[in-house]
Enzyme design. Structure first.
Site, PDB file in Angstrom:
ATOM      1  N   ASP A 149       4.251  -4.845  13.487  1.00 64.32           N
ATOM      2  CA  ASP A 149       4.074  -4.490  12.167  1.00 64.32           C
ATOM      3  C   ASP A 149       2.525  -4.482  11.428  1.00 64.32           C
ATOM      4  O   ASP A 149       2.289  -3.764  10.786  1.00 64.32           O
ATOM      5  CB  ASP A 149       4.689  -5.977  11.308  1.00 64.32           C
ATOM      6  N   GLU A 208       1.858   1.662  -2.101  1.00 63.15           N
ATOM      7  CA  GLU A 208       1.105   0.491  -2.172  1.00 63.15           C
ATOM      8  C   GLU A 208       1.586  -0.600  -1.390  1.00 63.15           C
ATOM      9  O   GLU A 208       0.851  -1.133  -0.439  1.00 63.15           O
ATOM     10  CB  GLU A 208       0.726   0.041  -3.555  1.00 63.15           C
ATOM     11  N   LYS A 261       0.405  -1.216   9.857  1.00 67.26           N
ATOM     12  CA  LYS A 261      -0.019  -1.259   8.738  1.00 67.26           C
ATOM     13  C   LYS A 261      -1.584  -0.413   9.168  1.00 67.26           C
ATOM     14  O   LYS A 261      -2.134   0.300   8.278  1.00 67.26           O
ATOM     15  CB  LYS A 261      -0.501  -2.658   8.200  1.00 67.26           C
TER      16      LYS A 261
END
Ligand code: ADP
Ligand code: ASP
Ligand code: MG
Length: 916
Positions: free
Chosen positions: A772, A700, A776
């Protein structure tokens, strides 16, 4: 002829040992010519008949056998009837209880403080003494001179103990007796040394001295405490018949008769009796075999019809498993006779297995208690053990576990066995003929094979006997083989209530399967008090711990390994520390950190690291980091059924271990994006593995830190919604920068401000490059079912081209203002159309694409309303089409990221069965 000589100063002493009162000593035994003998060197062994009987009153010859018939006790006392029944309490003190002078004093205190009307105390040899005595014999028998110094050590042990305990006449009498016994033993060992051989009765005679000495010393100490007591050499009372299987059967009638006689001559309210030793019906000294003092106490309890037999030892009672092997073992407050018997038969050496039968006959309870912890109530063994004691559910189907090592399995196999009567009998009669002890038997109903376990040291003879017995059947192919499987252990699960409870064996086997342990044979008798499995010896302790924890620990005990105690890892450890007690008490979740590893050092613990001190422990006790060893420790060598590794690094090497960990049944939890955003096939393999097994993989915190993004997405997908688009501000840093780039300061000023506030990576280019965010986006894209590689996502970098190669972060920050105009212009353009700039990631599920770029949003758009470093993610789906589902909140920082990882750990606990 004079090469060897052994001296016996007193043959009747040699036979009976120690100071029996009013004993008649034959004159011949004292005559000088009988004091020594010599043997030629080398003496032919065949001429040494060490087993023949010593005739009464004759001096010692090497053709003798120890006997107590020579103890002629002249008693003049009137006959006193032996009182029997509840007035008697029997206490047995094991070797550890009388291991030192101080302990002997404590034992005397216990005897004194028991206010029973009459007491019979059975005492073992001081701890280690019986081993020392057997060692003497082995040394002498193998012609090792050091038996002499070993005997001196035995003498010294008792000498110094007696000097601590006794004084005056008591001391003198005891020491004179001790020296006397030792000099006789010396002569006897010398004879054994010369013969290079010892018979069982000689050996039994020698080893029994430990009990003779401890009983005498204890009786002096009890008398010193002001109580009158008599000591009993139980060889005068206990009569036992040897059996073929290295056991003895008590002759109760004869023993009772002897006891009555003894008592009539030694009437006393306190008797201190030797454990372990007895005599055969021919009055030859023997023993009840190793650990037999418990059995002595039980026989005595039965002979006196005592109210209770208390076995004092060095543990609080019978544990659910050997406490030396399972640190989590719990004390069992009550056990039935059958349960205690099964536990002890299958290796719980806290009680000799034969202790049960004599007391069971008269319903005499046995209580196991700890001499070192008098406040512990101990374990009561009695007929039924089903009522509740102190909230302990005694109806629980499984009471305890025990193991026996050093076994071999013998498997007799062949199609010719089916339906042929007498095969089993032929097998076991061959086994009996070699005197082997069969510990368990299992036969499949196809009758294709019979398999049984015997002690490893007996298996060779058993196999040979079977080969020869079934030669014809083997040659004819009716039997295919007699196979020996060495290096096995037995694990027995015991509980009377297993008989009527379905599912116990399923749970048991499930626990073994989860621990990856292979079962070689199974036996469950129809009494169902015991399920026995045979395993590889090396798996035995792991198996014991796995099944024990399955039945005794909270189902949601998780052994955790934390990789990377950096900012997030350290914060997680602190959060775990603060929350552990509440989780345990309120939710029955027991999280144990068994290991923490950085890139250089690691800290391992057998029971769980004290999280209030993990930093200093890691410094003080850390060892060189080794990820493989770390994993093995966390997963392999302990008693907890579930293992989770939490990877708090950003390392792709660690991520490359996930597959292997999951395959081994280790759950993986991580905020590290490397695995899920790495090569697609690696990601797909991980997810496939996760789906096939019951091993969990939670990540998560890889997107939006503690925000429920992956779980929201999963929830939508699993309930049948279809993702159309996911769009969001996924970088806390870039969120901060654009939320604050409102025209009052230049872009570079805002970046510097963010850097100072600690919102950026040390080199802000790592944030501005957008990589980054790209990771995601790919994670969410894959989660939505898109099969994309990271390289398929175009990422717009905010690092101006000329500054990409700039050496240091500092140089970069210095030069960034040169590019402020470009960004100012973009912002100005947007402003003029009522819009703001936002750096976003997009998953376009309809077109199977993803992108990361700087976009303009109307000032009324939710993305424009953001403040601080919040993340915001909008899910547009078939259900949420008009208004996207929006998740918003802080999406970066150690506290919230660690919080996200922590909630994954709790999610894992609930998947494993924790209450909600
Ligand atoms: P003693 O000298 O008092 O007879 P033992 O060494 O024979 O003592 O037996 C006690 C030991 O048995 C304990 O110290 C313990 O380590 C061991 N033990 C093995 N299994 C169990 C068990 N299930 N419960 C308690 N003790 C056990
Ligand atoms: N001393 C004997 C032994 O060590 C008997 C006992 O302690 O139970 O085997
Ligand atoms: Mg014992």
């Amino acid at each position: 002829m004079a090469a060897f000589s052994a001296t016996i100063s007193d043959s009747s002493r040699f036979l009976s040992s120690t100071s029996l009162p009013k004993r008649k000593i034959s004159a011949s035994s004292l005559s000088p010519q009988c004091r020594s003998f010599s043997l030629p060197k080398p003496f032919p062994l065949s001429r040494l008949n060490i087993s023949s009987r010593l005739e009464r009153g004759k001096s010692f010859t090497i053709c003798g056998q120890a006997s107590v018939s020579d103890i002629s006790v002249e008693k003049t006392t009137d006959k006193v009837n032996l009182p029997k029944g509840d007035m008697w309490a029997v206490h047995k003190f094991g070797g550890t209880c009388v291991g030192t002078s101080q302990r002997i004093k404590s034992v005397a205190d216990v005897i004194v403080s028991d206010d029973s009307e009459r007491k019979l105390v059975v005492v073992s040899a001081m701890s280690k003494v019986t081993d020392m005595m057997y060692d003497l014999i082995n040394k002498a028998q193998s012609r090792d001179d050091s038996y002499i110094s070993a005997l001196d050590a035995v003498l010294e042990k008792h000498n110094s103990t007696a000097r601590d305990l006794l004084d005056g006449d008591d001391l003198a009498t005891f020491l004179s007796q001790l020296h006397h016994d030792v000099s006789n033993l010396k002569a006897m060992l010398r004879a054994i040394y010369i013969a290079g051989h010892v018979t069982e009765s000689f050996s039994d005679f020698v080893v029994g001295h430990g009990e003779l000495w401890s009983a005498q010393m204890l009786s002096y100490v009890v008398r010193k405490n002001g109580l009158d007591c008599k000591w009993m050499d139980t060889r005068e009372v206990l009569i036992v018949n040897p059996t073929s299987s290295n056991q003895v059967d008590p002759d109760f009638l004869e023993s009772e008769r002897k006891l009555e006689k003894w008592f009539s001559q030694n009437p006393s309210k306190i008797i201190i009796a030797t454990g372990f030793i007895a005599s055969t019906p021919q009055n030859i000294p023997t023993t009840l075999k190793r650990d037999g003092s418990d059995f002595s106490a039980a026989i005595m309890g039965a002979l006196f019809r005592a109210r209770q037999v208390t076995i004092w030892t060095d543990v609080d009672g019978v544990y659910s498993a050997d406490p030396r092997k399972v640190s989590e073992a719990v004390i069992l407050r009550k056990l039935s006779y059958q349960e205690a018997w099964e536990m002890s038969y299958f290796g719980a050496n806290v009680l000799h297995p034969r202790t049960i039968i004599p007391v069971m006959r008269y319903d005499i309870p046995i209580v196991i208690r700890n001499i070192f912890n008098l406040s512990a109530p101990g374990t009561t063994i009695c007929r039924t053990a089903s009522e509740d004691v102190d909230g302990q559910n005694l109806d629980s189907p499984v009471k305890g576990f025990a193991t026996i090592d050093n076994l071999a399995l013998v498997n007799v196999e062949g199609t010719g066995m089916a339906g042929v009567p007498g095969t089993a009998s032929a097998i076991f009669s061959a086994v009996k003929d070699v005197g082997a002890n069969v510990i368990m038997i299992s036969q499949a109903s196809s009758e294709h094979s019979v398999c049984f376990a015997v002690p490893e040291k007996e298996v060779k003879a058993v196999a040979e006997a079977l080969q020869s017995r079934f030669r014809q059947a083997l040659d004819a192919g009716r039997l295919s083989q007699v196979a020996v499987i060495p290096n096995c252990s037995i694990l027995a699960t015991v509980g009377q209530k297993m008989a009527s409870t379905p599912g116990v064996s399923a749970t048991l086997f499930n626990a073994l399967a989860k621990a990856n342990i292979n079962i070689r044979a199974i036996a469950q008798g129809c009494s169902e008090y015991n399920i026995t499995v045979v395993l590889k010896r090396e798996d035995c302790i792991r198996a014991l711990r796995a099944v024990h924890s399955r039945f005794y620990l909270s189902r949601t005990t998780i052994a955790m390994g934390i990789v990377g105690p950096g900012l997030i890892g350290a914060t997680l450890l602190d959060q775990l520390r603060d929350q552990a007690a509440v989780l345990k008490e309120e939710f029955n979740i027991d999280l144990r950190v068994m290991g923490i590893t950085g890139s250089r050092t690691m800290l391992l613990s057998e029971v769980g690291i004290d999280l209030s001190r993990w930093r200093e422990l890691l410094k003080q006790k850390g060892q060189v980091a080794d990820l493989e060893k770390f994993t093995q420790h966390v997963h392999g060598n302990h008693f907890i059924p579930n293992t989770a590794v939490v990877d708090c690094t950003a390392d792709s090497n660690v991520a490359s271990c996930y597959h292997d960990w999951l395959r081994k049944g280790i759950h993986v939890i991580t905020p590290n994006k490397k695995a899920n955003s790495g090569p697609l096939d690696m990601y797909l393999k991980l997810r496939a593995l996760q789906r096939q097994s019951y091993t969990h993989y939670f990540y998560e915190a890889t997107v939006g830190a503690g925000l429920p993004i992956i779980s929201t997405l999963r929830g939508l997908l699993e309930t049948g919604d279809r993702i159309l688009r996911i769009e969001g501000i996924f970088s806390g840093t870039l969120s901060y920068i654009f939320n604050n780039f409102t025209g009052t300061r230049t872009f570079s000023e805002v970046v510097a401000e963010a850097k100072e506030a600690g919102y950026t990576e040390p080199d802000p280019r790592d944030d501005l490059s957008g990589t980054d965010v790209g990771r995601k986006v790919i994670i969410l894209a894959r989660e939505s079912g898109l099969k994309l590689e990271l390289s398929d996502i175009p990422v717009q970098t905010l690092v101006p081209e000329p500054l990409r190669a700039t050496a240091s972060a500092e140089d970069f920050m210095k030069q960034l203002p040169q590019f402020d105009n470009d960004m100012a212009k973009e912002r100005q353009d947007a402003e003029e159309s009522g819009e703001v700039l936002r750096y976003v990631g997009v998953v376009d599920a309809i077109n199977q694409k993803g992108v990361v770029e700087l976009r303009r949003y109307s000032k009324t758009h939710p993305f424009a309303q953001l403040s601080g470093s919040d993340n915001i993610i909008a899910f547009t789906t078939t259900r949420y089409k008009e208004q996207p589902l929006i998740v918003r909140g802080p999406g970066a920082g150690a506290q919230v990221t660690a919080g996200g990882v922590f909630s994954d750990i709790l999610r894992l606990a609930s998947y494993l069965g924790a209450p909600s």
